[in-house]
Design a protein around this motif. Structure first.
Motif, PDB file in Angstrom:
ATOM      1  N   ILE A  32       0.834  -1.204   0.000  1.00 50.71           N
ATOM      2  CA  ILE A  32       0.000   0.000   0.000  1.00 50.71           C
ATOM      3  C   ILE A  32       0.871   1.257   0.000  1.00 50.71           C
ATOM      4  O   ILE A  32       0.626   2.209  -0.746  1.00 50.71           O
ATOM      5  CB  ILE A  32      -0.942  -0.003   1.221  1.00 50.71           C
ATOM      6  CG1 ILE A  32      -1.973  -1.129   1.090  1.00 50.71           C
ATOM      7  CG2 ILE A  32      -1.660   1.332   1.364  1.00 50.71           C
ATOM      8  CD1 ILE A  32      -2.850  -1.305   2.301  1.00 50.71           C
ATOM      9  N   LEU A  33       1.894   1.254   0.831  1.00 53.27           N
ATOM     10  CA  LEU A  33       2.795   2.416   0.886  1.00 53.27           C
ATOM     11  C   LEU A  33       3.496   2.623  -0.454  1.00 53.27           C
ATOM     12  O   LEU A  33       3.701   3.764  -0.890  1.00 53.27           O
ATOM     13  CB  LEU A  33       3.824   2.215   2.001  1.00 53.27           C
ATOM     14  CG  LEU A  33       3.271   2.195   3.427  1.00 53.27           C
ATOM     15  CD1 LEU A  33       4.384   1.923   4.433  1.00 53.27           C
ATOM     16  CD2 LEU A  33       2.568   3.509   3.749  1.00 53.27           C
ATOM     17  N   HIS A  34       3.856   1.525  -1.094  1.00 52.08           N
ATOM     18  CA  HIS A  34       4.483   1.627  -2.417  1.00 52.08           C
ATOM     19  C   HIS A  34       3.491   2.213  -3.422  1.00 52.08           C
ATOM     20  O   HIS A  34       3.842   3.108  -4.207  1.00 52.08           O
ATOM     21  CB  HIS A  34       4.938   0.236  -2.866  1.00 52.08           C
ATOM     22  CG  HIS A  34       5.732   0.257  -4.135  1.00 52.08           C
ATOM     23  ND1 HIS A  34       6.074  -0.887  -4.821  1.00 52.08           N
ATOM     24  CD2 HIS A  34       6.239   1.284  -4.871  1.00 52.08           C
ATOM     25  CE1 HIS A  34       6.751  -0.571  -5.907  1.00 52.08           C
ATOM     26  NE2 HIS A  34       6.866   0.746  -5.956  1.00 52.08           N
ATOM     27  N   ALA A  35       2.259   1.733  -3.392  1.00 51.64           N
ATOM     28  CA  ALA A  35       1.252   2.218  -4.339  1.00 51.64           C
ATOM     29  C   ALA A  35       0.924   3.688  -4.121  1.00 51.64           C
ATOM     30  O   ALA A  35       0.624   4.414  -5.074  1.00 51.64           O
ATOM     31  CB  ALA A  35      -0.014   1.375  -4.217  1.00 51.64           C
ATOM     32  N   GLU A  36       0.987   4.140  -2.871  1.00 54.11           N
ATOM     33  CA  GLU A  36       0.667   5.534  -2.585  1.00 54.11           C
ATOM     34  C   GLU A  36       1.639   6.502  -3.256  1.00 54.11           C
ATOM     35  O   GLU A  36       1.305   7.658  -3.494  1.00 54.11           O
ATOM     36  CB  GLU A  36       0.656   5.767  -1.068  1.00 54.11           C
ATOM     37  CG  GLU A  36      -0.574   5.178  -0.392  1.00 54.11           C
ATOM     38  CD  GLU A  36      -0.545   5.361   1.121  1.00 54.11           C
ATOM     39  OE1 GLU A  36       0.517   5.770   1.641  1.00 54.11           O
ATOM     40  OE2 GLU A  36      -1.552   5.073   1.764  1.00 54.11           O
TER      41      GLU A  36
END
Length: 254
Positions: A32-36
């Motif tokens: 999720i942090l990567h996608a953000e």
């Protein structure tokens, strides 16, 4: 009996929720942090829509966009800080969602007169996974931040209808083996997918396809672990409380 069921549900939810939160922290949150980091790069954003922890493939405690609010009109809106605060709120949301799901299957157990025991808790877990995770995910795959999505209300309505239909089909087959019941169950399972889930807008997204695929797979896998734990622990605690009650002499103080 109701008190024992309630206690077993909450204990099972606490255990399953904490284990699931740990899996999310190490396997789901990094994705999720990567996608953000891609949000806003592909021409899509959630605009003024606030995205709060949902049970992905909505309804499964496998994470989503954490407790993150992405707004344009109110850029200063509060959101938990990355690190301990974000993890703490996500864990709390996961445990609360687990408690809600545990109470739901406990109520279904009482209504259908099918006790949850350690012997059948695994099956209750499979039923929960099919009802609240796999069936809805067939039409609405878990979404990462930055991915285009259909209207939130429309998605929630479709998810709710799909879960009710799938759960009703499983409950019907659990209560009767008649041919007509099988036909009705198949119709209930298929109907939401014939109607179709709300379509996502045709907008570009900078989120890599492999990242979205990995997220969907890990989310469903985490959800499966959650439901198997919840069903099995619920059954185990129910057996423990039932045995304890039976061992107390009539009129004695528990």
């Amino acid at each position: 009996m109701i008190r024992n069921l309630f206690a077993a549900a909450l204990l099972a939810a606490l255990c399953a929720g904490l284990v699931t939160a740990a899996i999310q922290h190490f396997r789901v949150t990094p994705i999720i942090l990567h996608a953000e980091t891609f949000e806003g790069e592909g021409g899509h954003s959630h605009g003024a829509e606030a995205v709060v922890d949902h049970v992905d493939a909505p309804g499964t405690p496998a994470h989503s966009h954490d407790v993150v609010a992405a707004t344009v009109a109110a850029p200063e809106e509060w959101a938990p800080q990355d690190g301990f605060e974000r993890t703490a709120y996500t864990t709390l949301a996961t445990v609360l969602a687990a408690a809600g799901f545990a109470l739901v299957i406990g109520a279904v157990s009482m209504f259908a007169n099918i006790p949850i025991t350690f012997a059948n808790g695994f099956l209750w877990g499979i039923a929960g996974f099919l009802t609240f995770s796999l069936a809805p995910a067939y039409g609405l795959a878990p979404e990462l931040p930055g991915m285009p999505a259909a209207d939130l209300v429309a998605r929630q309505l479709w998810w709710t209808g799909t879960s009710l239909a799938t759960g009703g089909a499983i409950l019907l087959l659990a209560k009767t083996r008649a041919n007509w019941a099988f036909a009705v169950a198949v119709a209930l399972v298929v109907a939401p997918h014939i109607i179709g889930a709300p379509a996502s807008p045709d907008e570009p997204s900078a989120v890599p396809a492999h990242l979205a695929t990995e997220f969907a797979a890990i989310t469903l896998g985490t959800s499966l672990v959650f439901w198997l734990l919840l069903g099995s622990l619920f059954g185990k605690f129910s057996d423990v409380f039932a045995t304890r009650k039976a061992a107390i002499p009539a009129g004695a103080i528990a």
